[in-house]
Design an enzyme around this catalytic site. Structure first.
Site, short mmCIF file in Angstrom:
data_model
loop_
_atom_site.label_atom_id
_atom_site.label_comp_id
_atom_site.label_asym_id
_atom_site.label_seq_id
_atom_site.Cartn_x
_atom_site.Cartn_y
_atom_site.Cartn_z
N LYS A 132 57.38 53.58 -20.28
CA LYS A 132 57.97 52.64 -21.23
C LYS A 132 59.27 53.19 -21.80
O LYS A 132 59.52 54.40 -21.76
CB LYS A 132 57.00 52.37 -22.39
CG LYS A 132 55.73 51.64 -22.03
CD LYS A 132 54.86 51.45 -23.26
CE LYS A 132 53.55 50.74 -22.94
NZ LYS A 132 53.76 49.33 -22.58
N ARG B 32 44.30 46.04 -17.66
CA ARG B 32 43.48 45.22 -16.77
C ARG B 32 42.61 46.08 -15.87
O ARG B 32 41.54 45.65 -15.42
CB ARG B 32 44.37 44.29 -15.96
CG ARG B 32 45.31 44.95 -15.00
CD ARG B 32 46.47 44.08 -14.62
NE ARG B 32 47.34 43.80 -15.75
CZ ARG B 32 48.43 43.06 -15.68
NH1 ARG B 32 48.81 42.53 -14.53
NH2 ARG B 32 49.17 42.84 -16.75
#
Length: 445
Positions: free
Chosen positions: A229, A307
């Site tokens: 990130k 996920r």
């Protein structure tokens, strides 16, 4: 803010007027949901609001009252009777919450304001206080920085729920791998702490006929892994375990309300906990892992890790007999783009389950909006890979839908997915969002 049966004295009193009353006309421009200070007397302050017409207005009044109490320094609050005392009490108490654990001088119990509401029944008060206890548990978990809350310490916090009569089991790294949860293990591989699968159970009263599984994403910090990130994007990633905190807080609330849980229904919370870090053993883009249900996943983006851990937890919950599942996760930035931070997105393979969740959210004063499981979008995760699935196609369009479709490949029961990105914390303040909705969902099955 502590809800009490009575007060010796009140230093802030709130009364209500009808919108068409003479007094209301003298209070120029007083709007529904507002609280106005009308008098500062020697012994107490007085405030007024328009009588709430529904629970939503009562919640607005509760928040406004908490803000006014902070402004004037009131410690003992009295609220006149109204038709929505429970909603007002819950909102006022929640609005007053602050996490002072990490300040030089912590907030003490003696400084906690007391709130008395005329007309609040014992059963209503017990229900409000149970939900508030769950919300506080959730907010403290979400608020804690990552150097204080790792997967291991999250597991220890979950074990404190044993004091409330809940059963808690924790699987560590080797047990997670032995269970075939290779996606969860892969996400945690870059961290020295390793993964944890936390299972919290509220046993059914009588013979167990249904098992409701609440599954939470527990990424205690998310660097993005090798798909790193930005600096700005990484700040605030201590909140990426908001889904885990929500399901644990819900279990805390249900522990106090167990007699209201329908007979024969067992409630289980599953938390897949990991740190997504960079290290010599961290997963890499292009790596392939086998999930707990046997499907293989190519990791094309290590920052699409939530996920992965949810997939394994959902598969295990189904394998262990869950008859209905709701997962909760701060999953996609695309959800914030679509719906903002006031409402959560819900996806489901079962129409009745969505309807019940929407009713529960309405009752709790929280908002959810259904988005579609548009099956053609799944193809983007199935093509150009030698595995069964990719975890990302690199295209942000429809990102929340595609993430939900990915999760759908790991469930074999009625299931709903709540994407609470943006809901778990607002302006760096943990909200406890979702505890009310999930508590209402369980109690009103």
């Amino acid at each position: 803010m502590q809800i009490v049966k009575s007060l010796e004295r009140a230093d802030l009193k709130l009364s209500f007027v009808n919108a068409d009353a003479t007094q209301a006309r003298t209070l120029r421009d007083l709007q529904p949901g507002q609280v106005r200070l009308t008098a500062r007397l020697d012994g107490h302050d007085e405030a007024v609001a328009l009588a709430p017409q529904d629970a939503a207005e009562a919640r607005e009044i509760g928040v406004a009252l908490a803000n006014l109490a902070g402004t004037v320094g009131a410690k003992n609050l009295h609220v006149a009777a109204n038709g929505y005392a429970a909603a007002l009490a819950g909102a006022a108490s929640a609005a007053h919450w602050k996490d002072t654990r990490f300040r030089g001088v912590a907030f003490t119990a003696a400084e906690t304001p007391q709130l008395h509401l005329e007309g609040l029944g014992d059963a209503e008060q017990a229900r409000v206080q149970a939900v508030l206890a769950g919300m506080t548990f959730t907010r403290e978990l979400v608020s804690a920085p990552a150097n204080h809350l790792s997967p291991a310490t999250l597991a220890r916090e979950a074990r404190t729920l044993e004091r409330c009569g809940l059963d808690v089991d924790v699987l560590d790294t080797e047990e997670v791998k032995a269970r075939g949860m290779n996606l969860l293990a892969a996400v945690a591989a870059g961290s020295k702490d390793g993964p944890r699968l936390i299972r919290v159970t509220l046993p059914a009263r009588g013979e167990c006929q249904k098992v409701v599984a609440l599954v939470g994403k527990g990424i205690t910090f998310d660097t993005g892994g090798y798909s790193l990130k930005t600096a700005q994007g990484m700040y605030g990633m201590k909140n990426d375990m908001g889904g885990a905190a929500t399901v644990l807080g819900t279990m805390r609330a249900l522990a106090d309300l167990r007699e209201l849980v329908p007979e024969g229904v067992e409630i289980r919370a599953y938390v897949a906990a990991a740190e997504n870090m960079v290290g010599p053993d961290a997963m890499r883009p292009g790596d392939i892992y086998r999930a707990a249900n046997g499907k293989t996943v190519e990791v094309t983006n290590t920052d699409a890790e939530g996920r992965l851990v949810l997939a394994d937890a959902l598969a295990v919950a189904c394998d262990e007999g869950a008859t209905e599942l709701v997962d909760v996760a701060t999953l996609t930035g695309a959800k914030i783009t679509a719906l903002g931070s006031d409402m959560a997105a819900v996806f489901s393979n079962d129409r009745d389950l969505v309807t019940r969740l929407q009713r529960a959210a309405d009752a709790a004063g929280e908002s959810i909006w259904e988005l579609p499981l548009h099956q053609p979008y799944l193809r983007a995760y199935q093509k150009n890979t030698i595995a069964d699935l990719k975890n990302s196609d690199g295209n942000p369009a429809g990102g929340s839908i595609k993430a939900a479709l990915f999760l759908s490949q790991f469930v074999t029961r009625p299931w709903a997915h709540l994407d609470i990105a943006g809901n778990a914390a607002k302006e760096d303040v943990a909200t406890g969002w979702g505890v009310g909705t999930l508590t209402e969902y369980v109690l009103n099955r």
